[in-house]
Motif scaffolding. Structure first.
Motif, mmCIF file in Angstrom:
data_model
loop_
_atom_site.group_PDB
_atom_site.id
_atom_site.type_symbol
_atom_site.label_atom_id
_atom_site.label_comp_id
_atom_site.label_asym_id
_atom_site.label_seq_id
_atom_site.Cartn_x
_atom_site.Cartn_y
_atom_site.Cartn_z
ATOM 1 N N UNK A 125 39.357 41.259 41.596
ATOM 2 C CA UNK A 125 39.092 40.070 40.783
ATOM 3 C C UNK A 125 37.616 39.978 40.407
ATOM 4 N N UNK A 126 36.734 40.291 41.336
ATOM 5 C CA UNK A 126 35.297 40.276 41.053
ATOM 6 C C UNK A 126 34.951 41.374 40.052
ATOM 7 N N UNK A 127 35.513 42.572 40.230
ATOM 8 C CA UNK A 127 35.236 43.676 39.305
ATOM 9 C C UNK A 127 35.759 43.370 37.896
ATOM 10 N N UNK A 128 36.930 42.771 37.804
ATOM 11 C CA UNK A 128 37.483 42.407 36.503
ATOM 12 C C UNK A 128 36.591 41.382 35.808
ATOM 13 N N UNK A 129 36.071 40.426 36.573
ATOM 14 C CA UNK A 129 35.179 39.415 35.998
ATOM 15 C C UNK A 129 33.895 40.049 35.465
ATOM 16 N N UNK A 130 33.331 40.983 36.208
ATOM 17 C CA UNK A 130 32.099 41.654 35.779
ATOM 18 C C UNK A 130 32.355 42.470 34.516
ATOM 19 N N UNK A 131 33.460 43.220 34.482
ATOM 20 C CA UNK A 131 33.770 44.037 33.313
ATOM 21 C C UNK A 131 34.034 43.150 32.098
ATOM 22 N N UNK A 188 44.977 46.037 40.287
ATOM 23 C CA UNK A 188 44.997 44.776 41.033
ATOM 24 C C UNK A 188 46.414 44.235 41.176
ATOM 25 N N UNK A 189 47.258 44.479 40.180
ATOM 26 C CA UNK A 189 48.640 44.029 40.308
ATOM 27 C C UNK A 189 49.367 44.813 41.389
ATOM 28 N N UNK A 190 49.018 46.080 41.575
ATOM 29 C CA UNK A 190 49.613 46.862 42.653
ATOM 30 C C UNK A 190 49.107 46.398 44.017
ATOM 31 N N UNK A 191 47.848 46.022 44.093
ATOM 32 C CA UNK A 191 47.297 45.594 45.382
ATOM 33 C C UNK A 191 47.742 44.188 45.745
ATOM 34 N N UNK A 192 48.176 43.398 44.762
ATOM 35 C CA UNK A 192 48.610 42.029 45.038
ATOM 36 C C UNK A 192 49.897 42.018 45.848
ATOM 37 N N UNK A 193 50.869 42.869 45.499
ATOM 38 C CA UNK A 193 52.126 42.912 46.238
ATOM 39 C C UNK A 193 52.048 43.893 47.397
ATOM 40 N N UNK A 194 51.184 44.874 47.316
ATOM 41 C CA UNK A 194 51.048 45.847 48.386
ATOM 42 C C UNK A 194 51.961 47.046 48.234
#
Length: 112
Positions: free
Chosen positions: A8-14, A70-76
């Motif tokens: 989420x932080x990386x997406x905000x920076x990009x 990030x969508x993959x890491x959200x569900x695991x």
């Protein structure tokens, strides 16, 4: 800090960098390209335009990749079978009772 928070932080920076790069560009020939002067300067206007164009494409590809990761890491996992929302809805749904037969009205016997 969870993996999702890092994404989420990386997406905000990009996103911020992509906004800056797009705002610097001017489709009518102005912007950063025109402020650098003629082609006599080192790099010239054409090099600046190429850099801004390539950086826009690179940042957009990085943004899409980060969103997918990030969508993959959200569900695991890659499937939705481990979703907590699905587990909660299955636990809260009450069992349906067996259908009851409607009461048959009893007609009084004829008087003698």
């Amino acid at each position: 800090m969870s993996t999702f928070s890092i994404f989420l932080v990386l997406i905000t920076i990009v996103c911020f960098l992509l906004i800056v790069v797009i705002m610097v560009q001017n489709p009518k020939g102005g912007g950063l390209s025109s402020s650098l002067g003629g082609s006599t300067q080192m790099g010239g206007v054409q090099k600046t335009t190429d850099f801004l164009d390539k950086s826009t494409w690179t940042l957009s590809i990085v943004l899409i990749s980060l969103i997918l990761l990030s969508s993959l890491s959200f569900t695991g996992t890659l499937s939705d079978s481990d979703s907590k929302i699905i587990d909660n809805t299955e636990a809260t749904v009450p069992a349906t009772p067996a259908p009851t037969q409607p009461a048959v009205p009893v007609t009084p016997a004829p008087a003698k």
